[in-house]
Design an enzyme around this catalytic site. Structure first.
Site, PDB file in Angstrom:
ATOM      1  N   THR A 139       5.896 -20.528 117.488  1.00 17.41           N
ATOM      2  CA  THR A 139       6.066 -21.892 117.914  1.00 17.41           C
ATOM      3  C   THR A 139       7.456 -22.499 117.608  1.00 17.41           C
ATOM      4  OG1 THR A 139       4.916 -22.566 116.019  1.00 17.41           O
ATOM      5  CG2 THR A 139       3.678 -22.623 117.875  1.00 17.41           C
ATOM      6  N   GLN A 182      -0.494 -11.655 114.180  1.00 19.50           N
ATOM      7  CA  GLN A 182      -1.173 -12.216 115.284  1.00 19.50           C
ATOM      8  C   GLN A 182      -0.375 -12.565 116.655  1.00 19.50           C
ATOM      9  OE1 GLN A 182      -3.234 -15.156 112.482  1.00 19.50           O
ATOM     10  NE2 GLN A 182      -4.897 -14.198 113.378  1.00 19.50           N
ATOM     11  N   HIS A 208      -2.898  -8.209 117.776  1.00 21.15           N
ATOM     12  CA  HIS A 208      -3.698  -8.853 119.120  1.00 21.15           C
ATOM     13  C   HIS A 208      -2.912  -8.125 120.152  1.00 21.15           C
ATOM     14  CE1 HIS A 208      -5.438 -12.668 116.971  1.00 21.15           C
ATOM     15  NE2 HIS A 208      -6.045 -11.735 116.857  1.00 21.15           N
TER      16      HIS A 208
END
Ligand code: ZN
Length: 252
Positions: A26, A101, A119
């Site tokens: 982010t 992740q 992931h």
């Protein structure tokens, strides 16, 4: 003071493992899709968890790709200070693995070599029929459902809801965490599988937790830092610190 503690721990270790969550990305401008906001609900008929599920991919492949292309691919994003600093630590021989992740591949762009992508990655895509691999351009350049030369559907090598994680990657992650001297966990609320489970394999006494908000594991941390992962890792002065140590050594 906490930064000094962190710096001391990192300077004295040659076996650091980093485990990172969405918060690492982010800070490069990649939104966490789990933070469902009004925009999703306005534009899409289903919540992201439904769209990003295995069943939905099989049944509504085109709708999946509409969402995926506009909400999951951020190919202009650049690594931030956290990515860069971790790559530097690996080059110095101090950091053994990045376990992430995230699926954006930014650790590799920053220069990290040993990255365990729990992931998967948007940069790897494969034909469901013949297993041929494709890069992300195969997805981007396709107006319809991305299709292999053989006629099979191309699927991102990204772990969707209802799909299990890759055993090989998980086992490697467990191995690195079990053997780590220092474990730094950053940018994850540690609420979801497999993060919380993996941490239990850590056997050391230098568990460092860096996160903007509180996590259920805060009480287990040996060093807790609340704040931006990029700012905190970016504030480390790795080389200066070793020069200081030499100085003190000579003085004594
Ligand atoms: Zn194929």
């Amino acid at each position: 003071m906490d930064i000094k503690n962190l710096q001391a721990i990192i300077s004295n270790s040659g076996n650091i493992v980093f485990f990172g969550g969405a918060g690492v990305s982010t800070e490069s401008g990649i939104p966490d899709f789990r933070s469902v906001d009004g925009l999703y609900n306005e534009k899409y008929k289903y919540p992201p968890e439904t769209i990003l599920s295995h069943r939905f991919f099989i049944k509504n492949t085109m709708d999946f790709y509409d969402f995926y292309k506009s909400k999951m691919l951020f190919l202009d994003a650049k690594p931030n200070k956290a990515h860069n600093r971790l790559a530097e630590l690996e080059k110095m021989g101090k950091l053994k693995a990045v376990i992430t992740q995230n699926i954006d591949g930014l650790h590799q762009v920053a220069g990290s070599k040993n990255v365990l992508e729990l992931h998967g990655s948007v940069h790897r895509n494969y034909c469901m029929k013949c297993r041929k691999f494709y890069d992300v351009n195969a997805i981007l350049n396709s107006k319809d459902v991305p299709t292999c030369d053989c006629g099979g559907t191309i699927k991102p090598h990204v772990v969707l809801y209802e799909e299990s994680l890759d055993d090989k990657v998980m086992n490697k992650a467990v191995e690195y965490i079990s053997n780590a001297d220092v474990l730094i966990i950053g940018g994850t609320s540690l609420g979801v599988y497999p993060a919380a489970g993996l941490i239990q394999y850590y056997q050391g006494d230098k568990l460092i937790l860096i996160n903007k908000s509180t996590t259920p594991m805060d009480k287990n941390a040996n060093l807790l830092l609340n704040g931006s992962i990029g700012e905190i890792l970016g504030a480390l002065e790795l080389w200066t610190y070793s020069i200081c140590q030499n100085y003190h050594y000579h003085k004594n």
